[in-house]
Design an enzyme around this catalytic site. Structure first.
Site: not given
Ligand code: ARG
Length: 452
Positions: A20, A151-152, A273, A279, A281, A286, A313, A318
């Site tokens: 991660s 309105t509308h 444009s 144009k 815009n 948007e 957990y 993650q």
């Molecule tokens: N990289 C993991 C996260 O961000 C760490 C948590 C790890 N915990 C576990 N029980 N594997 O969630």
């Protein structure tokens, strides 16, 4: 880190899949803050000798310096920000191997994320405050300008442009309350919940909570590592905010068309444009409107992730941050650009008033004037409705009718009535609390300044 239990290394393809680092590395500072509080607590409680705790803290500060200076490159093989920092710390200071005492990455991730998110939310608050300030300034700039209220998408009654801006003040002020609620919802410290059940070691959760500026420790360790409500609360805030923005954008885009033409957008905020030379815009509006779907999508993403997850957990969690970061970036940039654009919006009152010529948007004023003469409202409504029908058939505006023509349809009509039939009189006379009357708008502006 789990070599003790395993005979084989994690496969490379699994490391890539489970890391991660690419989403959590940006929290390194928050993670080190959390670790410093944790190690101080370990020293204070005697779980670690104070001098060892101090050495670990010094090592953590060195890691932070290295990262700040760009001298440290984390490795995906260490999975995440937490393991990278701990590994580098232990290289610098072998006592680093004691840092993770009485802690799990489950309470650590939750703590780091809350600290990081809190900082980002305070930045958003600042941006939102600026947007509210610009809106009040616009209300002051345009309080005497009259535009058609709809309105509308049908002309309804004339309103003060200042009143229109203040309507957005209310909406964005509620967003501010929701943002404050998110801050309150993350304001408990997860550290000490451990993997899920707390610790056998004599930790002091009040102390870490205080060091990290939380109001109190979280109350239940199972909930602590499972809870992501502070993120869903954020996403709800963000979604409602963007829905407000998208509706505001639609108004301005519409009023900037050649058909309405009473809003003038700054050149610097529009694009041309490649083919059509004429144009100009409203792309910023948007695009801001167009980003709303992503923000709602990020909320749905997290809600779907959480649905049906068992206590406590699970690694699914993650995946909670990718959309969160994207949303924070987008919402922040939209707040900023919308505030700068609004600051430069002008209103062409002559064009706005031209819109009134055939809209009969003073019809309610006539009916209410009749009510004051004792005519039951339902009857007055019918009478004026028939008059409008006649006017449309004969292609004549209220302002073009003589008094005797008025009296043919409304026997009570007198010069008094004709006097009040201008958009300006109409706005002025709506002098009720929260209404569009100029005096009311002035009061609302003063009040808004104190509510910011
Ligand atoms: N990289 C993991 C996260 O961000 C760490 C948590 C790890 N915990 C576990 N029980 N594997 O969630």
């Amino acid at each position: 880190m789990w070599h003790g239990r395993f005979k084989h290394d994690t496969a490379g393809i699994v490391q890539d899949f489970t890391q991660s680092l690419d989403i959590d590395w940006l929290m390194y500072d928050a993670d080190i803050q959390g670790s410093i509080a944790h190690v101080r607590m370990l020293g204070k409680t005697g779980i670690l000798p104070p001098d060892e705790a101090a050495k670990i803290e010094a090592g953590l500060l060195r890691v932070k310096q290295e990262i700040d200076a760009g001298d440290f490159t984390p490795s995906e093989s260490l999975e995440d920000v937490h393991m990278n920092i701990e590994a580098r710390l232990t290289e610098i200071e072998p006592l680093g191997a004691k840092l993770h005492t009485a802690r799990s990455r489950n309470d650590q991730v939750a703590t780091t994320t809350r600290i990081y998110l809190r900082t980002r939310l305070h930045e958003l608050k600042q941006e939102l405050r600026e947007l509210l300030t610009v809106i009040i300034t616009n209300a002051e700039r345009h309080k005497d300008i009259i535009i058609p209220g709809y309105t509308h998408m049908q002309q309804a009654q004339p309103i003060s442009m200042g009143h229109y801006w203040l309507s957005w003040f209310e909406a964005f002020r509620r967003d501010m309350s929701r943002l404050n609620f998110v801050l309150a919802s993350l304001d408990e410290c997860p550290l000490g919940a451990g993997a899920l059940a707390g610790s056998t070691l004599p930790i002091d959760r009040e102390y870490t909570s205080e060091l990290l500026d939380f109001s109190r420790p979280t109350r239940n360790s199972l909930d602590t590592v499972a809870n992501r409500d502070y993120m869903t609360d954020y996403h709800y805030f963000a979604s409602v905010f963007m829905i407000h923005v998208s509706r505001l954008c639609t108004d301005l885009i519409t009023w900037n068309t050649q058909e309405f033409a009473f809003i003038v957008l700054p050149d610097e905020f529009c694009t041309g444009s490649s083919m059509m030379p004429q144009k100009k815009n409203p792309d910023v509006l948007e695009l801001s409107r167009g980003k709303t779907g992503q923000i709602i999508g990020h909320m749905i993403d997290l809600l779907m992730n959480l649905k049906g997850l068992p206590m406590t957990y699970n690694r699914d969690l993650q995946e909670d941050k990718r959309g969160l970061w994207a949303s924070l970036d987008t919402v922040g940039s939209v707040m900023k650009i919308i505030a700068s654009l609004l600051e430069r919006v002008d209103v062409d009152e002559a064009a706005a008033l031209r819109g009134f010529s055939r809209g009969y948007s003073l019809a309610t004023d006539v009916a209410e004037w009749l009510v004051m003469k004792g005519v039951p409202f339902r009857e007055a409504h019918q009478q004026v409705g028939r008059l409008v029908g006649w006017c449309i058939e004969n292609n004549i505006a209220f302002g073009e009718m003589s008094l005797s023509q008025w009296q043919e349809h409304i026997p009570e009509a007198d010069p008094e009535l004709l006097k009040i039939l201008t958009p300006r009189e109409s706005v002025m006379r709506r002098d009720t609390y929260g209404g569009t009357g100029f005096l009311q708008v002035e009061k609302q502006i003063q009040e808004a300044k104190t509510r910011i």
